[in-house]
Design a protein around this motif. Structure first.
Motif, PDB file in Angstrom:
ATOM      1  N   ASN A 170      12.407  -9.040  -3.991  1.00 26.88           N
ATOM      2  CA  ASN A 170      11.141  -9.324  -4.668  1.00 26.88           C
ATOM      3  C   ASN A 170      10.150 -10.019  -3.745  1.00 26.88           C
ATOM      4  O   ASN A 170       8.942  -9.735  -3.796  1.00 26.88           O
ATOM      5  CB  ASN A 170      11.387 -10.158  -5.928  1.00 26.88           C
ATOM      6  N   THR A 171      10.632 -10.908  -2.897  1.00 30.11           N
ATOM      7  CA  THR A 171       9.762 -11.573  -1.920  1.00 30.11           C
ATOM      8  C   THR A 171       9.170 -10.548  -0.963  1.00 30.11           C
ATOM      9  O   THR A 171       7.965 -10.566  -0.676  1.00 30.11           O
ATOM     10  CB  THR A 171      10.545 -12.651  -1.142  1.00 30.11           C
ATOM     11  N   LEU A 172      10.011  -9.643  -0.480  1.00 27.36           N
ATOM     12  CA  LEU A 172       9.551  -8.588   0.415  1.00 27.36           C
ATOM     13  C   LEU A 172       8.516  -7.701  -0.266  1.00 27.36           C
ATOM     14  O   LEU A 172       7.479  -7.380   0.314  1.00 27.36           O
ATOM     15  CB  LEU A 172      10.732  -7.748   0.908  1.00 27.36           C
ATOM     16  N   LEU A 173       8.772  -7.325  -1.509  1.00 23.71           N
ATOM     17  CA  LEU A 173       7.840  -6.460  -2.236  1.00 23.71           C
ATOM     18  C   LEU A 173       6.491  -7.150  -2.447  1.00 23.71           C
ATOM     19  O   LEU A 173       5.438  -6.502  -2.357  1.00 23.71           O
ATOM     20  CB  LEU A 173       8.452  -6.024  -3.566  1.00 23.71           C
ATOM     21  N   ALA A 174       6.500  -8.440  -2.689  1.00 22.10           N
ATOM     22  CA  ALA A 174       5.247  -9.192  -2.846  1.00 22.10           C
ATOM     23  C   ALA A 174       4.465  -9.182  -1.532  1.00 22.10           C
ATOM     24  O   ALA A 174       3.232  -9.033  -1.539  1.00 22.10           O
ATOM     25  CB  ALA A 174       5.535 -10.617  -3.295  1.00 22.10           C
ATOM     26  N   GLN A 175       5.167  -9.292  -0.418  1.00 21.02           N
ATOM     27  CA  GLN A 175       4.504  -9.271   0.886  1.00 21.02           C
ATOM     28  C   GLN A 175       3.962  -7.879   1.190  1.00 21.02           C
ATOM     29  O   GLN A 175       2.871  -7.744   1.748  1.00 21.02           O
ATOM     30  CB  GLN A 175       5.471  -9.729   1.971  1.00 21.02           C
ATOM     31  N   ILE A 176       4.697  -6.837   0.812  1.00 21.99           N
ATOM     32  CA  ILE A 176       4.216  -5.469   0.994  1.00 21.99           C
ATOM     33  C   ILE A 176       2.972  -5.231   0.138  1.00 21.99           C
ATOM     34  O   ILE A 176       2.020  -4.585   0.580  1.00 21.99           O
ATOM     35  CB  ILE A 176       5.330  -4.442   0.686  1.00 21.99           C
ATOM     36  N   ALA A 177       2.955  -5.773  -1.065  1.00 21.58           N
ATOM     37  CA  ALA A 177       1.775  -5.635  -1.946  1.00 21.58           C
ATOM     38  C   ALA A 177       0.550  -6.279  -1.307  1.00 21.58           C
ATOM     39  O   ALA A 177      -0.563  -5.768  -1.457  1.00 21.58           O
ATOM     40  CB  ALA A 177       2.061  -6.262  -3.308  1.00 21.58           C
ATOM     41  N   GLN A 178       0.734  -7.389  -0.588  1.00 20.41           N
ATOM     42  CA  GLN A 178      -0.385  -8.035   0.095  1.00 20.41           C
ATOM     43  C   GLN A 178      -0.885  -7.197   1.262  1.00 20.41           C
ATOM     44  O   GLN A 178      -2.078  -7.145   1.524  1.00 20.41           O
ATOM     45  CB  GLN A 178       0.018  -9.417   0.594  1.00 20.41           C
ATOM     46  N   ILE A 179       0.022  -6.531   1.964  1.00 20.58           N
ATOM     47  CA  ILE A 179      -0.354  -5.708   3.109  1.00 20.58           C
ATOM     48  C   ILE A 179      -1.015  -4.413   2.641  1.00 20.58           C
ATOM     49  O   ILE A 179      -2.035  -4.000   3.190  1.00 20.58           O
ATOM     50  CB  ILE A 179       0.877  -5.386   3.990  1.00 20.58           C
ATOM     51  N   CYS A 180      -0.421  -3.759   1.666  1.00 20.08           N
ATOM     52  CA  CYS A 180      -0.912  -2.459   1.198  1.00 20.08           C
ATOM     53  C   CYS A 180      -1.673  -2.642  -0.108  1.00 20.08           C
ATOM     54  O   CYS A 180      -2.868  -2.865  -0.109  1.00 20.08           O
ATOM     55  CB  CYS A 180       0.253  -1.492   1.018  1.00 20.08           C
ATOM     56  N   ASN A 181      -0.952  -2.525  -1.192  1.00 17.56           N
ATOM     57  CA  ASN A 181      -1.497  -2.740  -2.530  1.00 17.56           C
ATOM     58  C   ASN A 181      -0.329  -2.746  -3.516  1.00 17.56           C
ATOM     59  O   ASN A 181       0.775  -2.322  -3.182  1.00 17.56           O
ATOM     60  CB  ASN A 181      -2.545  -1.675  -2.901  1.00 17.56           C
ATOM     61  N   PRO A 182      -0.556  -3.232  -4.732  1.00 17.34           N
ATOM     62  CA  PRO A 182       0.535  -3.313  -5.706  1.00 17.34           C
ATOM     63  C   PRO A 182       1.155  -1.948  -6.045  1.00 17.34           C
ATOM     64  O   PRO A 182       2.365  -1.862  -6.282  1.00 17.34           O
ATOM     65  CB  PRO A 182      -0.121  -3.931  -6.937  1.00 17.34           C
ATOM     66  N   THR A 183       0.351  -0.901  -6.032  1.00 23.31           N
ATOM     67  CA  THR A 183       0.882   0.433  -6.341  1.00 23.31           C
ATOM     68  C   THR A 183       1.892   0.867  -5.289  1.00 23.31           C
ATOM     69  O   THR A 183       2.967   1.386  -5.620  1.00 23.31           O
ATOM     70  CB  THR A 183      -0.262   1.460  -6.436  1.00 23.31           C
ATOM     71  N   THR A 184       1.573   0.647  -4.037  1.00 17.79           N
ATOM     72  CA  THR A 184       2.495   0.996  -2.954  1.00 17.79           C
ATOM     73  C   THR A 184       3.773   0.178  -3.065  1.00 17.79           C
ATOM     74  O   THR A 184       4.876   0.701  -2.889  1.00 17.79           O
ATOM     75  CB  THR A 184       1.824   0.777  -1.585  1.00 17.79           C
ATOM     76  N   ALA A 185       3.628  -1.102  -3.370  1.00 17.76           N
ATOM     77  CA  ALA A 185       4.808  -1.967  -3.529  1.00 17.76           C
ATOM     78  C   ALA A 185       5.699  -1.450  -4.663  1.00 17.76           C
ATOM     79  O   ALA A 185       6.928  -1.477  -4.542  1.00 17.76           O
ATOM     80  CB  ALA A 185       4.390  -3.405  -3.787  1.00 17.76           C
ATOM     81  N   LYS A 186       5.101  -0.966  -5.742  1.00 19.70           N
ATOM     82  CA  LYS A 186       5.888  -0.405  -6.859  1.00 19.70           C
ATOM     83  C   LYS A 186       6.632   0.843  -6.410  1.00 19.70           C
ATOM     84  O   LYS A 186       7.777   1.077  -6.815  1.00 19.70           O
ATOM     85  CB  LYS A 186       4.980  -0.070  -8.048  1.00 19.70           C
ATOM     86  N   GLN A 187       6.000   1.664  -5.571  1.00 24.97           N
ATOM     87  CA  GLN A 187       6.662   2.862  -5.064  1.00 24.97           C
ATOM     88  C   GLN A 187       7.850   2.479  -4.178  1.00 24.97           C
ATOM     89  O   GLN A 187       8.920   3.091  -4.271  1.00 24.97           O
ATOM     90  CB  GLN A 187       5.668   3.723  -4.279  1.00 24.97           C
ATOM     91  N   VAL A 188       7.657   1.479  -3.347  1.00 24.03           N
ATOM     92  CA  VAL A 188       8.749   1.006  -2.483  1.00 24.03           C
ATOM     93  C   VAL A 188       9.864   0.424  -3.339  1.00 24.03           C
ATOM     94  O   VAL A 188      11.050   0.659  -3.087  1.00 24.03           O
ATOM     95  CB  VAL A 188       8.230  -0.028  -1.457  1.00 24.03           C
ATOM     96  N   GLU A 189       9.484  -0.307  -4.373  1.00 17.95           N
ATOM     97  CA  GLU A 189      10.480  -0.880  -5.287  1.00 17.95           C
ATOM     98  C   GLU A 189      11.333   0.222  -5.913  1.00 17.95           C
ATOM     99  O   GLU A 189      12.550   0.089  -6.041  1.00 17.95           O
ATOM    100  CB  GLU A 189       9.790  -1.693  -6.374  1.00 17.95           C
ATOM    101  N   SER A 190      10.708   1.327  -6.256  1.00 17.82           N
ATOM    102  CA  SER A 190      11.439   2.458  -6.839  1.00 17.82           C
ATOM    103  C   SER A 190      12.486   2.991  -5.850  1.00 17.82           C
ATOM    104  O   SER A 190      13.618   3.292  -6.240  1.00 17.82           O
ATOM    105  CB  SER A 190      10.455   3.557  -7.216  1.00 17.82           C
ATOM    106  N   ILE A 191      12.122   3.083  -4.581  1.00 17.97           N
ATOM    107  CA  ILE A 191      13.066   3.548  -3.550  1.00 17.97           C
ATOM    108  C   ILE A 191      14.211   2.534  -3.415  1.00 17.97           C
ATOM    109  O   ILE A 191      15.386   2.913  -3.351  1.00 17.97           O
ATOM    110  CB  ILE A 191      12.352   3.749  -2.205  1.00 17.97           C
ATOM    111  N   PHE A 192      13.853   1.255  -3.352  1.00 18.18           N
ATOM    112  CA  PHE A 192      14.890   0.211  -3.240  1.00 18.18           C
ATOM    113  C   PHE A 192      15.848   0.275  -4.425  1.00 18.18           C
ATOM    114  O   PHE A 192      17.060   0.111  -4.255  1.00 18.18           O
ATOM    115  CB  PHE A 192      14.260  -1.173  -3.153  1.00 18.18           C
TER     116      PHE A 192
END
Length: 85
Positions: free
Chosen positions: A57-79
């Motif tokens: 979850n910490t990693l996904l929050a950081q990815i959301a800051q770099i990209c956007n929340p939608t991208t982080a949700k897509q990455v979360e789905s893969i994880f």
């Protein structure tokens, strides 16, 4: 199962930008090379365990800051697919 987790975590923590962009493309995740570089720098050498919910979850929050929340949700789905959670 622990071996499987170790291999996945090692791959994620040692991924190159090109590998990240390639995998993202396979899953339909659009990120720029600059975003990919930032994500790889975020991952490199940190030994992040995506099987640990807190670390993931910490990693996904950081990815959301770099990209956007939608991208982080897509990455979360893969994880979630990788971790079966």
């Amino acid at each position: 199962m622990k071996l499987f987790e170790t291999i996945i975590n090692m791959k994620i923590n040692r991924m190159s930008t090109d590998e990240l962009l390639s995998i993202g493309g396979q899953y339909g995740i659009q990120i720029s090379r600059q975003q990919g570089n930032q994500i790889v720098q975020l991952l490199r050498g940190k030994n992040i365990n995506i099987f640990n919910e807190s670390e993931r979850n910490t990693l996904l929050a950081q990815i959301a800051q770099i990209c956007n929340p939608t991208t982080a949700k897509q990455v979360e789905s893969i994880f979630k697919q990788l971790t079966n959670t």
